[in-house]
Scaffold this motif. Structure first.
Motif, PDB file in Angstrom:
ATOM      1  N   ASP A  95       0.719  -1.052  -0.226  1.00  0.00           N
ATOM      2  CA  ASP A  95      -0.219   0.053  -0.054  1.00  0.00           C
ATOM      3  C   ASP A  95       0.950   1.433   0.282  1.00  0.00           C
ATOM      4  N   TYR A  96       1.515   1.363   0.980  1.00  0.00           N
ATOM      5  CA  TYR A  96       2.610   2.259   0.931  1.00  0.00           C
ATOM      6  C   TYR A  96       3.720   2.487  -1.122  1.00  0.00           C
ATOM      7  N   GLN A  98       2.234   1.641  -3.012  1.00  0.00           N
ATOM      8  CA  GLN A  98       1.685   2.120  -4.190  1.00  0.00           C
ATOM      9  C   GLN A  98       1.086   3.710  -4.305  1.00  0.00           C
ATOM     10  N   ASN A  99       0.799   3.615  -3.139  1.00  0.00           N
ATOM     11  CA  ASN A  99       0.007   5.809  -2.538  1.00  0.00           C
ATOM     12  C   ASN A  99       1.352   6.547  -2.280  1.00  0.00           C
ATOM     13  N   GLN A 100       3.091   6.268  -1.992  1.00  0.00           N
ATOM     14  CA  GLN A 100       3.317   7.390  -2.015  1.00  0.00           C
ATOM     15  C   GLN A 100       4.554   7.515  -2.616  1.00  0.00           C
ATOM     16  N   ALA A 103       3.595   7.308  -6.636  1.00  0.00           N
ATOM     17  CA  ALA A 103       2.562   8.432  -6.737  1.00  0.00           C
ATOM     18  C   ALA A 103       3.320   9.728  -7.123  1.00  0.00           C
ATOM     19  N   GLY A 161      -0.632   1.885 -12.269  1.00  0.00           N
ATOM     20  CA  GLY A 161      -0.118   3.486 -12.588  1.00  0.00           C
ATOM     21  C   GLY A 161       0.047   4.707 -13.202  1.00  0.00           C
TER      22      GLY A 161
END
Length: 206
Positions: A95-96, A98-100, A103, A161
């Motif tokens: 999750d980290y 993908q989201n941090q 991105a 992404g």
């Protein structure tokens, strides 16, 4: 004649205060419905302050900026990720990423493309895609090789992404009009890979 006495009125005396010691007030704990969010925020804070994760984070951002891995760096990064996977932060790594990390890295890519104007932009997009698909993506897969058994792989997350954070933001339809009669072959390859259902196996989730 005896003088009568006036009826006595009830007199209220102030009550004495309780001798009980006041109960201490503690900080309220998060409600049960907020626990997942609370735990996720706590894990994110722990992960960002973890030295092993910081080395992974630095390497990933460097890859997106066009850099490569140093000698023996991949082995050290894999060991750091294995160590993290065995900790309470292990389930939070994907999750980290993908989201941090992803991105942030793809933001560099998007900004690079937006700096180019006109017909040259689609040529730059083709060049950026080639580098991402042949250099960045395999390196990300190698760094996060120990992460297995997730719903989406690092490869799938990275391709999705790129589609959502880069391709959908550069007004591709307008660029394709400028690329008449035939867009670069790299652009065709990119569309086949990133557009779900375009060709068998082209969906990044497959």
């Amino acid at each position: 004649m005896t003088r009568g006495f006036a009826p006595s009125l009830p007199v209220e005396f102030p009550k004495m205060g309780s001798f009980r010691r006041p109960r201490p007030r503690f900080m309220s704990s998060p409600a049960l419905s907020d626990l997942p969010r609370f735990q996720a925020a706590r894990q994110a804070l722990q992960l960002s302050s973890n030295s092993a994760w910081n080395s992974v984070q630095t390497a990933v951002i460097n890859v997106f900026k066009g850099g490569g891995l140093q000698s023996n760096e991949l082995y050290a990064l894999n060991e750091n990720i294995r160590r993290l996977l065995k900790s309470e932060l292990g389930s939070f790594i994907t999750d980290y990423f993908q989201n941090q990390l992803l991105a942030k890295g793809l933001l560099f890519v998007e900004e690079k493309i937006k700096l180019c104007e006109g017909a040259n932009r689609i040529e730059l997009l083709a060049e950026v895609w080639d580098h991402f698909f042949t250099e960045t993506l395999p390196t990300l897969q190698a760094i996060f090789y120990p992460v297995q058994g997730q719903e989406l792989t690092i490869r799938q997350i990275s391709l999705l992404g790129f589609r959502d954070l880069v391709l959908l933001k550069v007004k591709l339809d307008d660029l394709l009009l400028l690329a008449q009669p035939q867009p670069p072959s790299s652009i065709i390859q990119m569309l086949l890979i990133l557009q779900p259902g375009a060709t068998p196996g082209s969906d990044p989730r497959s």
